[in-house]
Design a protein around this motif. Structure first.
Motif, PDB file in Angstrom:
ATOM      1  N   LEU A  55       0.473  -0.946   0.148  1.00  0.00           N
ATOM      2  CA  LEU A  55       0.060   0.328   0.038  1.00  0.00           C
ATOM      3  C   LEU A  55       0.762   1.448  -0.138  1.00  0.00           C
ATOM      4  N   ASP A  56       0.672   2.159  -0.966  1.00  0.00           N
ATOM      5  CA  ASP A  56       1.207   3.486  -1.033  1.00  0.00           C
ATOM      6  C   ASP A  56       0.787   4.276  -1.434  1.00  0.00           C
ATOM      7  N   THR A  57       0.336   5.219   0.105  1.00  0.00           N
ATOM      8  CA  THR A  57       0.031   6.388  -0.235  1.00  0.00           C
ATOM      9  C   THR A  57       0.263   6.808  -0.663  1.00  0.00           C
ATOM     10  N   GLN A  58      -0.896   8.497  -1.386  1.00  0.00           N
ATOM     11  CA  GLN A  58       0.094  10.182  -1.872  1.00  0.00           C
ATOM     12  C   GLN A  58      -0.990  10.767  -1.196  1.00  0.00           C
ATOM     13  N   LEU A  59      -1.557  10.973   0.363  1.00  0.00           N
ATOM     14  CA  LEU A  59      -2.485  12.270   0.949  1.00  0.00           C
ATOM     15  C   LEU A  59      -1.780  12.716   1.627  1.00  0.00           C
ATOM     16  N   ARG A  60      -1.500  13.831   0.390  1.00  0.00           N
ATOM     17  CA  ARG A  60      -0.665  14.653   1.956  1.00  0.00           C
ATOM     18  C   ARG A  60      -0.800  16.064   2.776  1.00  0.00           C
ATOM     19  N   GLY A  61       0.184  15.067   3.783  1.00  0.00           N
ATOM     20  CA  GLY A  61      -0.779  15.701   4.906  1.00  0.00           C
ATOM     21  C   GLY A  61      -1.054  14.301   6.140  1.00  0.00           C
ATOM     22  N   TRP A  62      -1.406  13.945   5.065  1.00  0.00           N
ATOM     23  CA  TRP A  62      -2.447  12.423   5.660  1.00  0.00           C
ATOM     24  C   TRP A  62      -1.204  11.538   6.466  1.00  0.00           C
ATOM     25  N   LEU A  64      -1.788   6.747   7.930  1.00  0.00           N
ATOM     26  CA  LEU A  64      -2.190   5.746   7.656  1.00  0.00           C
ATOM     27  C   LEU A  64      -2.905   5.604   9.607  1.00  0.00           C
ATOM     28  N   SER A  65      -3.911   5.309   9.840  1.00  0.00           N
ATOM     29  CA  SER A  65      -4.555   5.223  11.075  1.00  0.00           C
ATOM     30  C   SER A  65      -4.672   3.098  10.723  1.00  0.00           C
ATOM     31  N   ALA A 118      -7.204   7.014   7.294  1.00  0.00           N
ATOM     32  CA  ALA A 118      -6.007   8.195   7.613  1.00  0.00           C
ATOM     33  C   ALA A 118      -6.669   9.360   8.382  1.00  0.00           C
ATOM     34  N   SER A 119      -5.113   9.304   9.453  1.00  0.00           N
ATOM     35  CA  SER A 119      -5.811  10.907   9.914  1.00  0.00           C
ATOM     36  C   SER A 119      -4.636  12.119   9.756  1.00  0.00           C
ATOM     37  N   ARG A 120      -5.230  12.821  10.882  1.00  0.00           N
ATOM     38  CA  ARG A 120      -4.409  14.435  10.331  1.00  0.00           C
ATOM     39  C   ARG A 120      -4.408  14.800  11.519  1.00  0.00           C
ATOM     40  N   ILE A 121      -3.942  15.822  11.521  1.00  0.00           N
ATOM     41  CA  ILE A 121      -3.991  17.143  12.692  1.00  0.00           C
ATOM     42  C   ILE A 121      -3.718  18.609  12.374  1.00  0.00           C
ATOM     43  N   LEU A 126      -8.143  17.079  15.656  1.00  0.00           N
ATOM     44  CA  LEU A 126      -7.986  15.346  14.814  1.00  0.00           C
ATOM     45  C   LEU A 126      -9.074  15.371  13.749  1.00  0.00           C
ATOM     46  N   GLN A 127      -8.777  14.862  12.042  1.00  0.00           N
ATOM     47  CA  GLN A 127      -9.448  14.571  11.127  1.00  0.00           C
ATOM     48  C   GLN A 127      -9.523  13.597  10.461  1.00  0.00           C
ATOM     49  N   GLU A 128     -10.165  12.565  10.159  1.00  0.00           N
ATOM     50  CA  GLU A 128     -10.330  10.989   9.911  1.00  0.00           C
ATOM     51  C   GLU A 128     -10.703  11.293   8.847  1.00  0.00           C
ATOM     52  N   THR A 129     -10.381   9.927   7.797  1.00  0.00           N
ATOM     53  CA  THR A 129     -11.339  10.233   6.686  1.00  0.00           C
ATOM     54  C   THR A 129     -10.832   8.516   6.404  1.00  0.00           C
ATOM     55  N   ASN A 130     -11.593   7.960   5.313  1.00  0.00           N
ATOM     56  CA  ASN A 130     -11.333   6.737   5.109  1.00  0.00           C
ATOM     57  C   ASN A 130     -11.445   6.348   3.586  1.00  0.00           C
TER      58      ASN A 130
END
Length: 240
Positions: A55-62, A64-65, A118-121, A126-130
């Motif tokens: 798994l390779d993510t590309q969400l800048r600032g996020w 994996l939780s 995924a999550s970020r501050i 705290l913000q989360e997204t699926n």
């Protein structure tokens, strides 16, 4: 028919004589998106005797939780939760890789479903997204949303010594650590300091005449002018 039977006999005796036989099957890559439609990276998987998932993510600032995978020869709609494996991460993680052992014969069909969180501050909150992937079929009423089909192969190859660092064993030396490099296990020295970088000798630079600079005189011209001025002063003093 004879060639097909011969191939399976070769496969059988190869597996019997070499317990480290692996399979060389095709690799499949699927795009991932958040549930709001933003691109989120790629999901890659293949079969080599185990089911390898990357798994390779590309969400800048996020980061994996958690990651949840379903890998089974049974359709997800009819399977139990025993085929679901979940992973959680306490540190910031952007890439993920795992291997899932499957008790299957080569040439079997495997079903895979995937979801992650995924999550970020941001601004102290705290913000989360699926995150989901684009599969072959809809998986209505499930957190996975879609699932995919993957047909394993029977192409046998010798197994490499390792695929990941976890396949290698440390030798017990506190100054070395086992790493998988080029599909081989190597003991990497972590105590020795790197050789100091020696400074390169500098060469003296020659004066460079500027371009289009009026009034510039080279050092030689300046010396000649100074000599003529001294001769002029000497001749003037003698005359007086």
């Amino acid at each position: 028919m004879l060639n097909k039977s011969l191939s399976f006999l070769i496969l059988f005796f190869t597996l019997l004589s070499n317990s480290l036989a692996c399979f060389h099957c095709h690799t499949r890559t699927q795009d991932m998106v958040t549930t709001t439609g933003s691109p989120a990276g790629q999901l890659t998987y293949t079969y080599d005797g185990e089911f390898l998932v990357t798994l390779d993510t590309q969400l800048r600032g996020w980061s994996l939780s958690s990651v949840t995978l379903y890998v089974s020869t049974e359709l997800p709609l009819d399977a139990t939760n025993a085929s679901i494996t979940s992973y959680t991460f306490k540190q910031r993680t952007y890439e993920f890789e795992t291997s899932i052992p499957l008790e299957i014969s080569c040439g079997s069909r495997v079903y895979i479903a995937f979801t992650a969180q995924a999550s970020r501050i941001q601004n102290g909150q705290l913000q989360e997204t699926n995150i989901v992937s684009f599969g072959d079929s809809d998986f209505a009423g499930s957190e996975f949303l879609t699932y995919s089909r993957y047909d394993t192969c029977c192409d046998v190859i010798p197994c490499p010594e390792c695929f990941r660092d976890e396949n290698c064993v440390d030798d017990g030396d506190k100054c070395t650590v086992a790493r998988c490099t080029g599909r081989e296990c190597k003991q990497i020295d972590i105590c020795s300091e790197p050789d100091p970088v020696k400074p390169q000798p500098t060469k003296p630079t020659r004066p460079v005449k500027p371009n289009n600079l009026s009034g510039y005189r080279s050092p030689k011209t300046a010396i000649d002018s100074s000599s003529r001025f001294q001769n002029f002063r000497s001749s003037t003093t003698s005359t007086s």
